[in-house]
Design an enzyme around this catalytic site. Structure first.
Site, PDB file in Angstrom:
ATOM      1  N   LYS A   1      10.260 -47.773  52.564  1.00  0.00           N
ATOM      2  CA  LYS A   1      11.352 -47.399  52.377  1.00  0.00           C
ATOM      3  C   LYS A   1      12.040 -47.518  50.849  1.00  0.00           C
ATOM      4  O   LYS A   1      12.613 -48.497  50.872  1.00  0.00           O
ATOM      5  CB  LYS A   1      12.379 -47.328  53.478  1.00  0.00           C
ATOM      6  CG  LYS A   1      13.703 -46.239  53.261  1.00  0.00           C
ATOM      7  CD  LYS A   1      14.862 -46.809  53.565  1.00  0.00           C
ATOM      8  CE  LYS A   1      15.793 -47.804  52.639  1.00  0.00           C
ATOM      9  NZ  LYS A   1      15.973 -46.795  51.231  1.00  0.00           N
TER      10      LYS A   1
ATOM     11  N   GLU B   1      14.320 -61.262  49.991  1.00  0.00           N
ATOM     12  CA  GLU B   1      14.695 -61.662  48.590  1.00  0.00           C
ATOM     13  C   GLU B   1      15.842 -61.297  48.281  1.00  0.00           C
ATOM     14  O   GLU B   1      15.890 -59.895  48.092  1.00  0.00           O
ATOM     15  CB  GLU B   1      13.778 -60.997  47.552  1.00  0.00           C
ATOM     16  CG  GLU B   1      11.979 -61.592  47.925  1.00  0.00           C
ATOM     17  CD  GLU B   1      11.872 -62.849  47.446  1.00  0.00           C
ATOM     18  OE1 GLU B   1      12.746 -63.630  46.966  1.00  0.00           O
ATOM     19  OE2 GLU B   1      10.603 -63.312  47.485  1.00  0.00           O
TER      20      GLU B   1
ATOM     21  N   CYS C   1      17.902 -59.860  39.898  1.00  0.00           N
ATOM     22  CA  CYS C   1      18.272 -60.900  40.612  1.00  0.00           C
ATOM     23  C   CYS C   1      18.186 -62.505  40.027  1.00  0.00           C
ATOM     24  O   CYS C   1      18.629 -63.442  40.539  1.00  0.00           O
ATOM     25  CB  CYS C   1      17.801 -60.881  42.294  1.00  0.00           C
ATOM     26  SG  CYS C   1      16.110 -60.629  42.282  1.00  0.00           S
TER      27      CYS C   1
ATOM     28  N   GLU D   1      27.722 -62.316  41.719  1.00  0.00           N
ATOM     29  CA  GLU D   1      26.537 -61.672  40.974  1.00  0.00           C
ATOM     30  C   GLU D   1      26.844 -60.768  40.316  1.00  0.00           C
ATOM     31  O   GLU D   1      27.396 -59.486  40.686  1.00  0.00           O
ATOM     32  CB  GLU D   1      25.350 -61.451  41.941  1.00  0.00           C
ATOM     33  CG  GLU D   1      24.035 -61.066  41.172  1.00  0.00           C
ATOM     34  CD  GLU D   1      22.825 -60.997  42.434  1.00  0.00           C
ATOM     35  OE1 GLU D   1      23.353 -60.470  43.600  1.00  0.00           O
ATOM     36  OE2 GLU D   1      21.702 -61.062  42.022  1.00  0.00           O
TER      37      GLU D   1
HETATM   38  P1  ADP Z   1      21.471 -53.094  45.731  1.00  0.00           P
HETATM   39  O1  ADP Z   1      22.711 -53.805  45.551  1.00  0.00           O
HETATM   40  O2  ADP Z   1      20.083 -53.562  44.988  1.00  0.00           O
HETATM   41  O3  ADP Z   1      21.631 -51.817  45.755  1.00  0.00           O
HETATM   42  P2  ADP Z   1      20.932 -52.817  48.453  1.00  0.00           P
HETATM   43  O4  ADP Z   1      20.878 -54.000  49.508  1.00  0.00           O
HETATM   44  O5  ADP Z   1      22.025 -51.997  48.670  1.00  0.00           O
HETATM   45  O6  ADP Z   1      20.976 -53.325  47.326  1.00  0.00           O
HETATM   46  O7  ADP Z   1      19.795 -51.823  48.550  1.00  0.00           O
HETATM   47  C1  ADP Z   1      18.528 -52.379  48.664  1.00  0.00           C
HETATM   48  C2  ADP Z   1      17.693 -51.337  49.277  1.00  0.00           C
HETATM   49  O8  ADP Z   1      18.331 -51.706  50.836  1.00  0.00           O
HETATM   50  C3  ADP Z   1      17.788 -50.074  49.208  1.00  0.00           C
HETATM   51  O9  ADP Z   1      16.469 -49.437  49.494  1.00  0.00           O
HETATM   52  C4  ADP Z   1      18.793 -49.495  50.211  1.00  0.00           C
HETATM   53  O10 ADP Z   1      18.651 -48.047  50.340  1.00  0.00           O
HETATM   54  C5  ADP Z   1      18.588 -50.255  51.275  1.00  0.00           C
HETATM   55  N1  ADP Z   1      19.681 -50.399  52.246  1.00  0.00           N
HETATM   56  C6  ADP Z   1      21.179 -50.367  52.018  1.00  0.00           C
HETATM   57  N2  ADP Z   1      21.917 -50.268  53.283  1.00  0.00           N
HETATM   58  C7  ADP Z   1      20.713 -50.709  54.106  1.00  0.00           C
HETATM   59  C8  ADP Z   1      21.130 -50.957  55.604  1.00  0.00           C
HETATM   60  N3  ADP Z   1      22.331 -50.981  56.144  1.00  0.00           N
HETATM   61  N4  ADP Z   1      19.879 -51.092  56.193  1.00  0.00           N
HETATM   62  C9  ADP Z   1      18.560 -51.070  55.559  1.00  0.00           C
HETATM   63  N5  ADP Z   1      18.344 -50.627  54.595  1.00  0.00           N
HETATM   64  C10 ADP Z   1      19.495 -50.672  53.652  1.00  0.00           C
END
Ligand code: ADP
Length: 485
Positions: free
Chosen positions: A180, A256, A290, A387
């Site tokens: 995903k 990560e 990161c 960050e």
């Molecule tokens: P960033 O700050 O890099 O956007 P996120 O953690 O929000 O970090 O996003 C990284 C990935 O995690 C993306 O693919 C996002 O769609 C997914 N994501 C965001 N929220 C959730 C959640 N509650 N459960 C699973 N995946 C999530």
């Protein structure tokens, strides 16, 4: 050639070897962050499509795990070659949806492909052991087996490489995958699936679903018993959530997460090299990685000199569209990211720090933030504790080695760290004392497929790349042979 004419430009997801739309026809718009134009749409899938992908991966696993390592390697090598054959096309697509300069995007495609090559080679080396038995009639053998279906969740800052870094070792080990990608950069992910299709993976081995409802998919990955392993790259907040969710079915999980990298310059450092390293590690991808240095520390004897030279170089960075030649700084990914960068800079200004250069949004583009250097910040400011994920470099002054180690370690994060100096005894001491998974010594760039990438503390669990990277996708099985008389 218009991008939408490319065979790598996909508007459907890849499940069980078929290109598919969402069952209800819903789509997500994908925008170019530089000019906010609509690039295309991808399916907005939900739990039902996710389950279908997991079931396909589960069925395919029974076949894929029985391929010899050499057979898996040859398909992975084919995938690797196809990625290299399409570097330019993949890089343009990546820059268009993500914003980073094209040269960086090409670098990412090559870096991403290098994981596929590396793990194609490592596929053959998942050796077991024969252990001297504990009884005269006993023999002990150890084998390594693929864990099963992987649920991979990846971020937008490296839309290509964060996928291959997880998926290549998983596939090499004999696992099957459901990916995903970030809803902000799904096109690079779908392009990789198209090339995987061409490379000849059996159907169901590699599946991709795109969605606007990441929490629903995260929940399905962590609760579905057919999924045996989760691998996530993204924010610490979401990583913690997935870890909690994965607890119920005691799923193996690799994370990560975020970093708060120190970049330390000692008095005896080669200042020119330190400045170049700081520019590379801070401003790559406009500060959105990161492992970007987050807090810079310069020793008092060279503080002013380092600050001046660093600022001069930062002023020379060109902002603009990643697709134009010579651009170093592209747009931030979205408005939310920009607001946060503004917030941390305002906080530093209010606290009395001095903006040496930058400090505002570009006059030409409302998502580009100027390369910014902040002098005399303090440890109570957001620039020290959060960050930043933007092109903002606070430069702190320190006196002693002991002091800077304590400052550098004063964070819950522990991903990348960097320092410059020449005294070899101090280099050892500092490298050992830094509570980080990775240490760059006299270099600002440390990512490579051949080394273990990962963090300690709240920066994550597990390692990606290197000979260690494949272990995250293998179970150890011990066989005790009795009655050998
Ligand atoms: P960033 O700050 O890099 O956007 P996120 O953690 O929000 O970090 O996003 C990284 C990935 O995690 C993306 O693919 C996002 O769609 C997914 N994501 C965001 N929220 C959730 C959640 N509650 N459960 C699973 N995946 C999530």
């Amino acid at each position: 050639m218009a991008m939408s004419n490319s065979t790598l430009f996909k508007s459907e997801c890849f499940i069980n070897g078929n290109w598919m739309s969402a069952k209800n026809g819903a789509t997500i718009d994908v925008h170019n962050p530089f000019n906010r134009e609509l690039i295309g749409t991808v399916p907005d899938m939900g739990i039902s499509e996710c389950r279908e992908a997991i079931e396909a991966a589960h069925v395919a696993f029974k076949e894929w795990r029985d391929y010899t390592a050499g057979e898996r390697a040859s398909i992975l090598k084919q995938w690797h070659q196809l990625q290299l054959d399409h570097v330019d096309e993949l890089a343009r697509l990546l820059t268009t949806e993500q914003g980073k300069p094209l040269a960086e995007a090409k670098g990412e495609i090559r870096y991403g492909a290098s994981f596929v090559e590396w793990f194609a080679e490592e596929a053959r080396r998942t050796y077991g052991d024969v252990i001297p038995g504990h009884g005269r009639d006993k023999r002990i053998t150890v084998i390594k087996q693929p864990v099963g279906v992987l649920g991979a969740i990846t971020p937008w800052n490296f839309p290509n490489a964060m996928i291959t870094r997880k998926v290549a070792p998983a596939l090499a080990a004999g696992c099957t995958v459901v990916i995903k990608p970030s809803e902000l950069t799904p096109l690079s992910a779908l392009a990789l699936a198209e090339l995987a299709d061409q490379a000849g993976f059996p159907k169901g081995v590699l599946n991709i679903i795109t969605t606007n409802d990441a929490p629903a998919i995260g929940n399905e990955f962590t609760s579905n018993r057919l999924v045996k392993k989760i691998s996530f790259t993204g924010s610490t907040r979401v990583g913690k959530l997935l870890l909690r969710q994965a607890a119920d079915s005691v799923k193996r999980i690799s994370l990560e997460l975020g970093g708060n990298a120190p970049f330390i310059v000692f008095d005896d450092a080669d200042i020119d090299k330190a400045v170049d390293g700081a520019i590379a590690s801070k401003f790559r991808n406009a500060g959105q990685t990161c492992v970007c240095s987050n807090r810079l520390f310069a020793q008092e004897g060279i503080y002013d000199e380092f600050l001046n030279r660093f600022s001069e170089k930062a002023k020379g960075l060109t902002m603009g569209s990643g697709l134009e030649n010579g651009v170093h700084i592209g747009p931030l990914i979205e408005d939310k990211a920009l607001s946060f960068v503004k917030e941390v800079v305002a906080d530093a200004q209010q606290g009395g720090a001095r903006i040496v250069t930058g400090g505002k949004v570009s006059a030409d583009n409302d998502l580009i933030y100027e390369p910014t250097i902040i002098a005399n910040p303090t440890t109570s400011m957001k620039v020290f504790n959060e960050e930043i994920f933007g092109p903002v470099a606070p430069v702190f002054k320190f006196k002693t080695e002991e002091e800077v180690i304590s400052l550098a370690n004063d964070t819950n994060y522990g991903l990348a760290s960097y320092f410059y100096g020449r005294d070899y005894a101090r280099i050892w001491r500092v490298a050992e004392a830094l509570e980080y998974g990775m240490v760059g010594i006299n270099t600002g760039m440390l990512s490579t497929a051949v080394a273990p990438f990962g963090g300690v503390k709240e920066s994550g669990i597990g390692r990606e790349g290197s000979k260690y990277g494949i272990e995250d996708f293998l179970n150890i099985k011990y066989m005790c042979w009795g009655g050998v008389e």
